[in-house]
Design an enzyme around this catalytic site. Structure first.
Site, PDB file in Angstrom:
ATOM      1  N   GLN A  81       8.613  30.585  -2.486  1.00  0.00           N
ATOM      2  CA  GLN A  81       9.179  31.837  -2.978  1.00  0.00           C
ATOM      3  C   GLN A  81      10.336  31.590  -3.925  1.00  0.00           C
ATOM      4  O   GLN A  81      11.253  30.849  -3.580  1.00  0.00           O
ATOM      5  CB  GLN A  81       9.652  32.648  -1.759  1.00  0.00           C
ATOM      6  CG  GLN A  81      10.377  33.930  -2.080  1.00  0.00           C
ATOM      7  CD  GLN A  81      10.649  34.746  -0.834  1.00  0.00           C
ATOM      8  OE1 GLN A  81       9.787  35.448  -0.315  1.00  0.00           O
ATOM      9  NE2 GLN A  81      11.860  34.666  -0.331  1.00  0.00           N
ATOM     10  N   GLY A  82      10.296  32.194  -5.098  1.00  0.00           N
ATOM     11  CA  GLY A  82      11.375  32.036  -6.078  1.00  0.00           C
ATOM     12  C   GLY A  82      12.135  33.319  -6.289  1.00  0.00           C
ATOM     13  O   GLY A  82      11.899  34.066  -7.241  1.00  0.00           O
TER      14      GLY A  82
ATOM     15  N   GLU B  66       8.584  40.212   4.853  1.00  0.00           N
ATOM     16  CA  GLU B  66       9.485  39.160   5.315  1.00  0.00           C
ATOM     17  C   GLU B  66      10.404  39.668   6.429  1.00  0.00           C
ATOM     18  O   GLU B  66      10.682  38.970   7.390  1.00  0.00           O
ATOM     19  CB  GLU B  66      10.308  38.679   4.114  1.00  0.00           C
ATOM     20  CG  GLU B  66      11.062  37.393   4.344  1.00  0.00           C
ATOM     21  CD  GLU B  66      11.735  36.910   3.071  1.00  0.00           C
ATOM     22  OE1 GLU B  66      11.819  37.682   2.103  1.00  0.00           O
ATOM     23  OE2 GLU B  66      12.192  35.753   3.063  1.00  0.00           O
TER      24      GLU B  66
ATOM     25  N   ASN C 146      22.066  39.702   7.005  1.00  0.00           N
ATOM     26  CA  ASN C 146      22.110  40.812   7.947  1.00  0.00           C
ATOM     27  C   ASN C 146      23.192  41.832   7.598  1.00  0.00           C
ATOM     28  O   ASN C 146      23.090  42.994   7.997  1.00  0.00           O
ATOM     29  CB  ASN C 146      22.278  40.278   9.372  1.00  0.00           C
ATOM     30  CG  ASN C 146      20.978  39.686   9.890  1.00  0.00           C
ATOM     31  OD1 ASN C 146      20.060  39.413   9.098  1.00  0.00           O
ATOM     32  ND2 ASN C 146      20.877  39.501  11.184  1.00  0.00           N
TER      33      ASN C 146
END
Lengths: 387, 348
Positions: free
Chosen positions: A125-126, A243, A370
């Site tokens: 993932q970029g 995700e 978070n």
């Protein structure tokens, strides 16, 4: 409400369990975030694929068995219960694939998904860049239109397993005049393209689990755009939804951790005072709550056809902090044994708790910190003002 | 193709919505506050409306005029009662006393259930471990436990020493009474089993009520944080406030399915066949009460802090919900007590 699994779901569980019992490596594989370990994990991934357990919920023609979402959850429970290796293909099969199913052309699906399922193409993932982390809309890496495709320039960083991957999905600014969320495009990039350089970087635990990826006028074709030029932000939100939400961290993973923690308590009964035992049971209850919440979410999705929305941020806060607490409790229980790392002769469980603790510490950081997730919950779930 | 389904039925959700509408209309904060001041006219009206709707007799069998529905059908209604901080002990009545009387059966059930379910009379429950009986002064019949027997004691055969709870709507009483063969309605293994079941129902019902209290505290605090301005901006635009309220949302969101699963287990037996540990209904209920108590306590703590001084004032309604949370988090087993039940099952 019917919380009994159906005969079909139970049969599915039994079939998965029996295959896993026969095939999961007896000794744990070396970390999938090292070169040697990654190769061992690939062999395992291909074994899974050959038995059609790699992507159970996918269509048959792409290597799946068209399992329902419930069955997928059941498979995940069995997978982690069996102590099977972590999935080095996860960023492809769990993050990119749902986005391809949603936004990809038929050609992209046919071309990319079977190779992804078979662990022939390995995706990383970029998103992040040296100056772009939580504030993802600040992306600077750019895509310039040329005849038949695009030239990519810039740098991506903190790319998990980038040094071992063959392809990258990422966001690039395709309209230099546009700002923030606009003018971004989601590209699918082969890492062997000319002008792409990948450099491995050590993670907290010392494994080469990170990479920096440099783009220097790297050419990609028009077919490398996923979901339309300038639509990158919308398409990327689908990926980040996966995700934070359902697919990346299924309950089976944490239930397995909580079960191992309960076993550790039983085996070291003399080391635990009442306070630690209460902390341990809290962690176990949280893992159960996460499982129940997920079954509830999937039941709602099946009933209404609506995917998980911004609620995925509630999810991400919960599982990431639960994972930290579960490992923290295990290390407290281990006391002075806790610091022994993998490779140390007398390490309990081959040092898995210290290793897992370091991995868990990344949870509240990746997929949007978070702190950002709490802002999302406050603003978009509860309706508090942005400014 | 049918699947395992963790979702309430349309009928259950419709019933919940009807109860929500009724309670919003019949039980505004002024009704709760009036009970504090000894005026129960509003409470009597809302109770009559709940009886009319079938909520109170929901768990009774049809021969006693009930709806013959289950703990799972009741759980969302108790959560709604918590949202409005219903002052009357609906959990002890609808979730505990009514099914207990129904299971004891005979003339006791035939005589009392229709009158309780219609609101004509009131029943109170004294379970082991619960020293004080809520709304004791209203009850005409007391279901009490002594040793391995359950007794049904008329008001005239006991004395009540009123106690002052921090939540004045609780109207607690310490009941002085002497068991006698005349009042005994169940004994031995039957009574022990019914007592244990009653304890589970009380804990589960209180957990559902706490979820409602907590959700309301979160809602009013979000509302206040949007309205209240300091430094020229709504206080709810500050991350320090946002993050506290996000934490409450997380705690309530993940406690909810645990409470619903416990209701399912009580109604249908443990589902989700789980071979990790030998889980029983008691473990599921204890998880529910522990997580709901903690979530509601967090909601109360952050609600007060985010309101600031106004929340600390006696005239402001926040205290009515907050003090109920304090009381009910401790009632029918606090979080620590229930965690110890789970602990024995899980950690050995």
């Amino acid at each position: 409400m019917d919380l009994d699994f159906t005969t079909q779901e139970n049969d599915f569980r039994a079939e998965a369990r029996s295959w896993l019992e026969a095939n999961v490596p007896r000794t744990p594989l070396p970390s999938g975030d090292t070169r040697e370990g990654f190769a061992a994990h690939l062999e395992w991934e291909r074994l899974l694929f050959d038995a059609r357990w790699a992507v159970v919920s996918w269509p048959v023609e792409y290597g799946g068995r068209e399992a329902t979402l419930m069955e997928w959850l059941v498979f995940e429970e069995e997978y982690y219960r069996a102590g099977a290796p972590n999935r080095v293909t996860q960023n492809g099969i769990f993050l990119l694939a749902p986005t391809i199913f949603e936004y990809g052309t038929q050609d992209q699906r046919d071309r990319l998904l079977p190779r992804m399922a078979a662990a022939e193409d390995l995706w990383c993932q970029g998103w992040s860049e040296p100056d772009v982390g939580s504030d993802l809309a600040g992306i600077k890496a750019r895509a310039t239109k040329v005849d038949g495709g695009w030239l990519l320039d810039g740098q991506k960083t903190w790319t998990t397993r980038g040094a071992f991957s063959t392809h990258l999905f990422g966001l690039f600014r395709s309209d230099p005049e546009a700002e923030r969320h606009r003018g971004l495009t989601y590209f699918l990039v082969p890492l062997d393209a000319e002008g792409v350089t990948v450099t491995g970087v050590g993670r907290l635990d010392g494994d080469e689990g990170f990479a920096e990826v440099f783009f220097d006028s790297a050419f990609v074709s028009d077919e490398s755009v996923l979901g339309g030029v300038g639509e990158g932000w919308k398409v990327a939100m689908s990926t980040t939804g996966s995700e934070r939400g359902l697919t990346l961290r299924s309950p089976g993973r944490f239930m397995a951790t909580a079960t191992r923690l309960a076993e550790l308590f039983r085996s070291r009964a003399g080391s635990a005072d009442d306070v630690l035992r209460e902390t341990g049971v809290k962690g176990w209850m949280d893992a159960q709550a996460y499982r129940l919440f997920t079954y509830q979410t999937v039941s709602d999705m099946v009933e209404t056809g609506r995917p998980m929305g911004v609620e995925s941020s509630l999810n991400k806060i919960f599982w990431s902090e639960m994972d930290v607490r579960l490992h923290e409790t295990a290390l407290a229980l281990l006391g002075v044994d806790g610091e022994l790392d993998e490779g140390s002769a007398d390490a309990v469980d081959s040092g898995a708790w210290m290793k897992g603790w370091q991995f868990a510490l990344a949870g509240p950081i990746y997929a949007g910190t978070n702190e950002i997730q709490r802002n999302v919950v406050a603003e978009r779930v509860l309706g508090l003002p942005r400014k | 193709m049918s699947e395992m389904r963790f979702r309430f039925s349309d009928e259950q959700l419709t019933f919940r919505d009807a109860a929500r509408d009724l309670l919003a209309k019949e039980c505004p904060p002024s009704v709760v506050r009036a009970v504090w001041d000894g005026d129960t006219a509003g409470e009597d009206a809302v109770w009559a409306a709940l009886c009319e709707m079938g909520v109170v007799g929901l768990r009774a069998s049809e021969k006693h005029g009930g709806l013959a529905l289950s703990d799972l059908d009741l759980v969302l209604l108790l959560r709604e009662a918590g949202r409005v901080a219903l002052p009357y002990p609906v959990v002890e009545t609808a979730a505990v006393a009514v099914p207990l009387l129904d299971e004891i059966g005979g003339s006791l059930a035939a005589e009392w259930i229709p009158r309780i379910a219609s609101g004509e009379t009131h029943v109170a429950v004294g379970l082991p471990g619960e020293r004080f009986v809520p709304a004791a002064t209203k009850a005409d019949l007391f279901l009490l436990v002594a040793g391995d027997a359950i007794h049904a004691v008329p008001r005239g055969d006991l004395t009540i020493r009123p106690q002052v709870s921090v939540d004045r709507s609780r109207r607690l009483g310490l009941v002085d009474w002497a068991p006698s063969p005349a009042t005994r309605v169940a004994e031995g293994a039957t009574a022990t089993g019914l007592t244990e079941l009653s304890r589970l129902r009380a804990a589960l019902g209180t957990a559902a009520f706490l979820l409602g209290l907590g959700r309301h505290l979160l809602d009013i605090t979000v509302g206040y944080a949007c309205e209240r301005h300091q430094f020229g901006v709504p206080i709810g635009s500050q991350q320090a406030v946002k993050h506290k309220l996000a934490d409450v949302a997380v705690a309530l969101t993940f406690a909810e399915p645990v409470v619903y699963r416990a209701a399912y287990s009580l109604a249908h037996g443990p589902g989700l066949a789980d071979e990790v540990v030998g889980e029983g209904v008691d473990v599921h209920v204890s998880m529910a009460k522990a997580m709901a108590s903690d979530a509601a306590m967090l909601a109360a703590e952050h609600a007060l802090q985010c309101h600031g001084a106004i929340g600390y004032s006696y005239e402001y309604d926040l205290q009515l919900w907050m003090k109920r949370v304090w009381c009910l988090a401790a009632a029918h087993g606090d979080a620590r007590t229930h965690r110890s039940v789970v602990e024995r099952a899980v950690l050995g």
